[in-house]
Write an enzyme that holds these catalytic residues in place. Structure first.
Site, PDB file in Angstrom:
ATOM      1  CB  CYS A 132      -0.869   0.044   1.259  1.00  0.00           C
ATOM      2  SG  CYS A 132      -1.848  -1.391   1.526  1.00  0.00           S
TER       3      CYS A 132
HETATM    4  N1  SAJ Z   1       6.904   2.107   8.578  1.00  0.00           N
HETATM    5  C1  SAJ Z   1       7.969   2.861   9.051  1.00  0.00           C
HETATM    6  N2  SAJ Z   1       7.736   3.780  10.021  1.00  0.00           N
HETATM    7  C2  SAJ Z   1       6.480   3.991  10.531  1.00  0.00           C
HETATM    8  C3  SAJ Z   1       5.410   3.226  10.031  1.00  0.00           C
HETATM    9  C4  SAJ Z   1       5.641   2.288   9.059  1.00  0.00           C
HETATM   10  O1  SAJ Z   1       9.106   2.688   8.605  1.00  0.00           O
HETATM   11  O2  SAJ Z   1       6.330   4.830  11.426  1.00  0.00           O
HETATM   12  C5  SAJ Z   1       7.141   1.143   7.504  1.00  0.00           C
HETATM   13  C6  SAJ Z   1       6.749  -0.266   7.882  1.00  0.00           C
HETATM   14  O3  SAJ Z   1       7.832  -0.949   8.485  1.00  0.00           O
HETATM   15  C7  SAJ Z   1       6.404  -0.875   6.517  1.00  0.00           C
HETATM   16  C8  SAJ Z   1       5.842   0.307   5.746  1.00  0.00           C
HETATM   17  O4  SAJ Z   1       6.297   1.486   6.423  1.00  0.00           O
HETATM   18  O5  SAJ Z   1       7.558  -1.349   5.861  1.00  0.00           O
HETATM   19  C9  SAJ Z   1       4.332   0.320   5.694  1.00  0.00           C
HETATM   20  O6  SAJ Z   1       3.894   0.142   7.012  1.00  0.00           O
HETATM   21  P1  SAJ Z   1       2.370   0.436   7.469  1.00  0.00           P
HETATM   22  O7  SAJ Z   1       2.358   0.435   8.956  1.00  0.00           O
HETATM   23  O8  SAJ Z   1       1.840   1.624   6.784  1.00  0.00           O
HETATM   24  O9  SAJ Z   1       1.630  -0.891   7.058  1.00  0.00           O
HETATM   25  P2  SAJ Z   1       0.833  -1.261   5.763  1.00  0.00           P
HETATM   26  O10 SAJ Z   1       1.620  -1.152   4.533  1.00  0.00           O
HETATM   27  O11 SAJ Z   1       0.214  -2.588   6.075  1.00  0.00           O
HETATM   28  O12 SAJ Z   1      -0.278  -0.141   5.697  1.00  0.00           O
HETATM   29  C10 SAJ Z   1      -1.591  -0.442   6.027  1.00  0.00           C
HETATM   30  C11 SAJ Z   1      -2.394   0.620   5.341  1.00  0.00           C
HETATM   31  N3  SAJ Z   1      -3.761   0.207   5.301  1.00  0.00           N
HETATM   32  C12 SAJ Z   1      -4.428   0.408   4.159  1.00  0.00           C
HETATM   33  O13 SAJ Z   1      -3.919   0.864   3.166  1.00  0.00           O
HETATM   34  C13 SAJ Z   1      -5.832   0.025   4.166  1.00  0.00           C
HETATM   35  C14 SAJ Z   1      -2.283   1.942   6.075  1.00  0.00           C
HETATM   36  O14 SAJ Z   1      -3.273   2.852   5.576  1.00  0.00           O
HETATM   37  C15 SAJ Z   1      -2.492   1.767   7.535  1.00  0.00           C
HETATM   38  O15 SAJ Z   1      -2.385   3.038   8.173  1.00  0.00           O
HETATM   39  C16 SAJ Z   1      -1.407   0.840   8.039  1.00  0.00           C
HETATM   40  O16 SAJ Z   1      -1.696  -0.437   7.440  1.00  0.00           O
HETATM   41  C17 SAJ Z   1      -1.426   0.707   9.556  1.00  0.00           C
HETATM   42  O17 SAJ Z   1      -1.790   1.721  10.214  1.00  0.00           O
HETATM   43  O18 SAJ Z   1      -1.016  -0.340  10.031  1.00  0.00           O
END
Ligand code: SAJ
Length: 429
Positions: free
Chosen positions: A270
């Site tokens: 995403c």
């Molecule tokens: N990450 C960081 N630092 C952060 C947060 C995330 O480096 O502070 C990295 C994670 O390790 C990962 C990537 O970013 O590699 C994405 O992480 P994510 O927490 O955004 O997880 P996703 O990709 O599963 O995002 C989903 C998304 N959901 C949808 O698109 C419906 C996002 O909108 C959500 O906010 C997120 O999950 C969530 O909150 O867990």
């Protein structure tokens, strides 16, 4: 009966095209609400497993799926002809990026082609796949109206962003507010009525474009803030400041601040992808999406920053990367999940192998990973003691961090998994 009456009476037959981590939970919610649901997917294995009540989506336990299948409320098929019997159809197919970072619309186009073949009066079509603003109006609508049927009169067309967060125990399909925007007011009304039958909160908006943009704002917001904090981490590294302590202290501000955390890069299907759907579209209107491009660059640089940190840490031990045994601790794109798509661990492994390192990895969720020219299988914790350096790339909760600190000679921690542990052998982002 009108479509509205069928929806309210739950006699409308619901279709879901795409039975992945978005489509299957949605199909289950509507079956749970008492609708007859038909899932359509090209993947025969998925279809067979759904019909056997055997779930392949973590958020949908088989104990929830099986009874719905047994009661005849949910079934799956690979045959799009089933669309002829459906009153509503949700499209939840992938929207990846091409290598050129251009949107790959092929899944939406092929699903829409199939739907157009069987489109009939009184149908409600809702696109859920994340995409650029205008997709529903400019791509999907014309394909459907080729049938001669008129939107807002003969059939109804909406966009509703999927907000599934795999593995999130607190927020699941049923209780995540559902934004929905229609091509016409009547479309919006029917879309909102539809979701209200099975989900707890519905948020109608005035158009499909607004609904498409909502999702992109949500995920672009995330990607850019992660890019910002990664840049702050690089600054702090240069100034010898512990960025993790800075963020924790900044997070005590009760308003106007939201903590994001630096990491080894940006993974998942995403966050690294959705914003490029927005920048691609805005470029078409002659507007450069500079924040997105810059954040994409910074996040893309983090694997290089980590590889250099490993090189410098080995240097402190008088060792070269070349010939060193390096163990990557966690390769999934984020903690506690089994998905390795776009994981920065793959980039870090590539960069260290290019520098001549011998790489192994430990990750209980990922039995093997496909590299450029080889498949790497997960190693057990035993390899930690023999490694010249261990790099924590994914901070799975179930890892034994005490054993890691005890057995490892040298550790590069990219996730602050060893927060508060003082040791000369630990190098932090
Ligand atoms: N990450 C960081 N630092 C952060 C947060 C995330 O480096 O502070 C990295 C994670 O390790 C990962 C990537 O970013 O590699 C994405 O992480 P994510 O927490 O955004 O997880 P996703 O990709 O599963 O995002 C989903 C998304 N959901 C949808 O698109 C419906 C996002 O909108 C959500 O906010 C997120 O999950 C969530 O909150 O867990």
């Amino acid at each position: 009966m009108t479509l509205s009456e069928k929806i309210q009476a739950k006699s409308a037959v619901v279709g879901v095209v795409g039975l992945g981590y978005v489509g299957l939970p949605l199909a289950v919610e509507f079956a749970h609400a008492g609708f007859h649901v038909v899932g359509i997917d090209l993947n025969e294995q998925k279809v067979a497993r759904v019909n056997a009540g055997d779930s392949y989506v973590g958020d949908v336990p088989s104990s929830v799926l099986a009874p719905l299948v047994e009661q005849g409320l949910l079934k799956a098929t690979t045959d799009f002809a089933a669309l002829a019997e459906l009153d509503t159809v949700n499209i939840a197919v992938p929207t990846p990026l091409r290598k050129t970072k251009d949107p790959d619309m092929s899944y939406i186009v092929s699903a829409t082609e199939e739907i157009a073949k069987y489109l009939h009066s009184g149908m409600l079509i809702i696109l859920e796949s994340t995409t650029y603003p205008g997709t529903t109006a400019e791509l999907v609508l014309p394909m459907l109206e080729k049938s001669g049927l008129k939107v807002g009169e003969d059939f109804y067309l909406c966009f509703s962003p999927e907000r599934v967060d795999p593995g999130n125990a607190k927020y699941q399909t049923k209780n995540i507010p559902k934004v929905v925007g229609g091509t016409t007011p009547q479309c919006t009304e029917l879309g909102a009525l539809f979701y209200a039958q099975a989900l707890e909160h519905v948020v109608p908006v005035s158009s499909t474009q607004v609904a498409e943009m909502v999702k992109l704002l949500e995920n672009t917001f995330r990607m850019i803030n992660i890019g910002l904090v990664n840049e702050i981490a690089v600054m702090c590294d240069g100034m010898g400041i512990n960025v993790w302590e800075v963020i924790d202290a900044a997070a005590t501000k009760p308003f106007g601040f939201m903590p994001f955390f630096p990491g080894p890069g940006l993974g998942g299907h995403c966050i690294p992808i959705d914003p490029f759907y927005l920048s691609w579209k805005s470029k078409q209107s002659g507007i450069e999406a500079r924040f997105i491009e810059l954040a994409g660059y910074i996040n893309g640089q983090m694997p290089h920053f980590v590889a250099t940190k490993v090189q410098n840490a080995l240097n402190e031990e008088g060792k070269a990367v070349k010939g060193s045994k390096i163990v990557i601790y966690g390769v999934a794109y984020k903690r506690d999940i089994d998905d390795v798509r776009e994981s920065p661990a793959l980039d870090i492994i590539h960069l260290l192998k290019k520098r001549g390192a011998e790489i192994q990895y430990v990750d209980p969720y990922i039995p093997q990973i496909r590299l450029e020219h080889e498949t790497l299988h997960a190693s057990s914790m035993d390899v930690i003691g023999e490694a010249d350096c261990v790099v924590i790339v994914t901070d799975h909760k179930q890892f034994d961090y005490k054993a890691l600190v005890r057995d490892a000679k040298l550790i590069v921690d990219t996730r602050n998994a060893l927060k508060g542990v003082q040791s000369e052998k630990i190098f932090r982002l």
